[in-house]
Design an enzyme around this catalytic site. Structure first.
Site, PDB file in Angstrom:
ATOM      1  N   TYR A  91     -13.134  -7.144   5.830  1.00  0.00           N
ATOM      2  CA  TYR A  91     -11.898  -7.367   5.079  1.00  0.00           C
ATOM      3  C   TYR A  91     -11.615  -8.869   5.086  1.00  0.00           C
ATOM      4  CZ  TYR A  91      -7.086  -7.561   3.630  1.00  0.00           C
ATOM      5  OH  TYR A  91      -5.945  -7.886   2.948  1.00  0.00           O
TER       6      TYR A  91
ATOM      7  N   TYR B 227       0.804  -1.220   0.000  1.00  0.00           N
ATOM      8  CA  TYR B 227       0.000   0.000   0.000  1.00  0.00           C
ATOM      9  C   TYR B 227       0.837   1.271   0.000  1.00  0.00           C
ATOM     10  CZ  TYR B 227      -3.599  -3.401   0.777  1.00  0.00           C
ATOM     11  OH  TYR B 227      -4.408  -4.474   0.639  1.00  0.00           O
TER      12      TYR B 227
ATOM     13  N   ASP C 227     -14.671 -15.956   9.191  1.00  0.00           N
ATOM     14  CA  ASP C 227     -13.270 -15.638   8.893  1.00  0.00           C
ATOM     15  C   ASP C 227     -12.619 -15.177  10.193  1.00  0.00           C
ATOM     16  OD1 ASP C 227     -10.855 -14.577   8.205  1.00  0.00           O
ATOM     17  OD2 ASP C 227     -11.590 -13.362   6.529  1.00  0.00           O
TER      18      ASP C 227
HETATM   19  C1  LIG Z   1      -5.350 -10.648   7.097  1.00  0.00           C
HETATM   20  C2  LIG Z   1      -6.675 -11.184   6.844  1.00  0.00           C
HETATM   21  C3  LIG Z   1      -6.924 -11.976   5.709  1.00  0.00           C
HETATM   22  C4  LIG Z   1      -5.879 -12.262   4.669  1.00  0.00           C
HETATM   23  O1  LIG Z   1      -4.794 -12.984   5.172  1.00  0.00           O
HETATM   24  P1  LIG Z   1      -3.393 -12.976   4.387  1.00  0.00           P
HETATM   25  O2  LIG Z   1      -2.556 -13.940   5.139  1.00  0.00           O
HETATM   26  O3  LIG Z   1      -2.895 -11.551   4.453  1.00  0.00           O
HETATM   27  O4  LIG Z   1      -3.665 -13.397   2.995  1.00  0.00           O
HETATM   28  C5  LIG Z   1      -8.206 -12.479   5.547  1.00  0.00           C
HETATM   29  N1  LIG Z   1      -9.186 -12.222   6.436  1.00  0.00           N
HETATM   30  C6  LIG Z   1      -8.966 -11.473   7.544  1.00  0.00           C
HETATM   31  C7  LIG Z   1     -10.093 -11.259   8.502  1.00  0.00           C
HETATM   32  C8  LIG Z   1      -7.716 -10.920   7.779  1.00  0.00           C
HETATM   33  O5  LIG Z   1      -7.520 -10.151   8.856  1.00  0.00           O
END
Ligand SMILES: *Cc1c(COP(=O)(O)O)cnc(C)c1O
Length: 423
Positions: free
Chosen positions: A143, A15, A244
């Protein structure tokens, strides 16, 4: 050309511009909560290297786990082979995650674990000849990573990938959850999401969300009651739920997994970041027997994914050691103490006219500003205070390592307060 000049000329950092990049600080080594720069300055780490380094840097137990694993093998393909580190890790994961998650799929990064989860959801419906369910539903401010479909469920405005909006699959977004953590779910929040279920559930394969704490999309903590209601809606309308937990997993929010705040079981769960204690890039997608076995009863009768570094033994062995360290520690008590120390120090900023909100949960402390901060400027101010804090947008936040001492945490918080007040 010195090293920093070479870096500026040739190496892409996240970024930032390649023409006029934000400054980077060269790290020589890191030990415990201290990051030592090449010029000798030592910074107290406030970021855990983006949620990962929960036990501190260069932890002896984790170092030993990796070096002893290197002696037997660093990697072996996972097609046709298995090994102790992969088996030991799966046992631990099944033991500590919500009980319905019985199947473990290893991959190499968080974003890939999200792709895998979304693919599982699609293949699940494909396997039972439901080809209408091809869309996803998520919450604004989320995210989920930087790869293609993970991007499509990030917040289209705050999720860093806005420029791709017209090129990504169109997903369904419900408004940001206004009901805060600790509150009941408001009727407004509930009706917002219920409406999408009522109108579109026959098209929706899964809801994907970050339980309780939305990370890089806004650092927002929302109602556990809302999460419970989403689970109920998924059951009522026959939609899968993907949690997630890549940022929230392994104790960060004060529960081992954020789903535990609502006492719910997701159908699919993604883990990453802190899983290896910040030692290696590694991630896991876990699924219920129903999800895995339905996929395997379809045509094709297997899940169509198999990364080269799947089940990497080095990563699995350090992940086992990290989980053992965590489970043997009094992390839950300590994270509550961390939350209280942050709250005590940061609450003074609530009355600051530049500050919109201050919130702390587990080992996460957020100062939300009214206006976005200038990253280069504020970063330099933090380094001057001998702490490492990397804000984005309007959020100036810390997520300390669990091993930080009271003294170090007070210093970190004092620096944060000073910088916000001076900024
Ligand atoms: C960081 C993150 C990702 C992506 O993980 P990477 O290892 O950077 O590819 C996906 N979901 C959440 C909630 C995250 O915080």
């Amino acid at each position: 050309m010195n090293d920093l000049e070479f870096d500026k000329e040739h190496i892409w950092h996240p970024y930032t511009s390649t023409i006029d990049p934000l400054p980077v600080y060269q790290v020589k080594r890191a030990k415990g909560v201290y990051i030592e720069l090449e010029d000798g300055r030592k910074l107290i780490d406030g970021m855990s290297s983006w949620w990962c380094a929960i036990h501190g840097y260069s932890n002896e137990v984790l170092n030993n786990a990796m070096s002893s694993q290197i002696e037997s093998m660093s990697h072996i393909m996972f097609g046709g082979f298995t090994h102790k580190p992969a088996i030991s890790l799966a046992k631990r994961l099944i033991n500590i995650t919500p009980s319905k998650l019985q199947k473990v799929f290893y991959s190499d990064s968080g974003s890939v674990a999200v792709e895998v989860a979304m693919k599982m959801a699609l293949q699940y419906w494909h396997s039972i000849d439901n080809n209408d369910k091809t869309e996803f539903l998520t919450i604004r401010n989320g995210y989920h990573g930087d790869t293609w479909h993970a991007m499509s469920v990030c917040d289209p405005d705050t999720g860093m990938h806005g420029i791709f909006n017209g090129k990504l699959s169109i997903q369904n977004f419900v408004d940001k959850v206004e009901s805060r953590f600790g509150e009941k779910c408001s009727d407004k929040d509930y009706n917002n999401i219920r409406k999408v279920f009522e109108e579109k559930s026959n098209k929706i394969a899964a809801v994907i969300l970050e339980p309780i704490v939305q990370g890089a999309g806004g650092m927002w903590f929302y109602s556990a009651d809302y999460l419970r209601k989403v689970r109920e809606l998924c059951d009522e309308f026959n939609v899968l739920l993907i949690a997630d937990e890549i940022a929230t997993g392994f104790g960060r929010t004060g529960e081992l997994f954020a789903c535990n705040h609502a006492n719910i079981q997701p159908d699919i769960m993604c883990l990453g970041k802190a899983i290896t204690g910040g030692y290696m890039s590694f991630a896991v997608t876990m699924a219920t027997d129903d999800v895995a076995n339905t996929i395997s009863s379809g045509n094709p009768s297997c899940f169509m994914h198999g990364p080269t570094f799947m089940g990497n033994p080095l990563a699995c062995s350090v992940a086992c050691a990290s989980i053992d360290l965590l489970m043997m520690s009094n992390w839950k008590v300590r994270n509550k103490e961390i939350e209280m120390i942050m709250e005590k120090n940061l609450s003074i900023l609530r009355s600051n006219p530049k500050v919109a909100d201050v919130r702390c949960l587990g080992a996460i402390g957020v100062v939300e500003m009214k206006n976005p901060v200038d990253m280069g400027k504020i970063q330099a101010m933090f380094v001057k205070e001998e702490v490492w804090v990397r804000p984005f947008g309007t959020n100036v936040y810390i997520m300390p390592q669990y091993i930080i001492s009271d003294d170090e945490l007070n210093k970190l918080c004092t620096a944060l307060v000073n910088v916000v007040e001076k900024y």
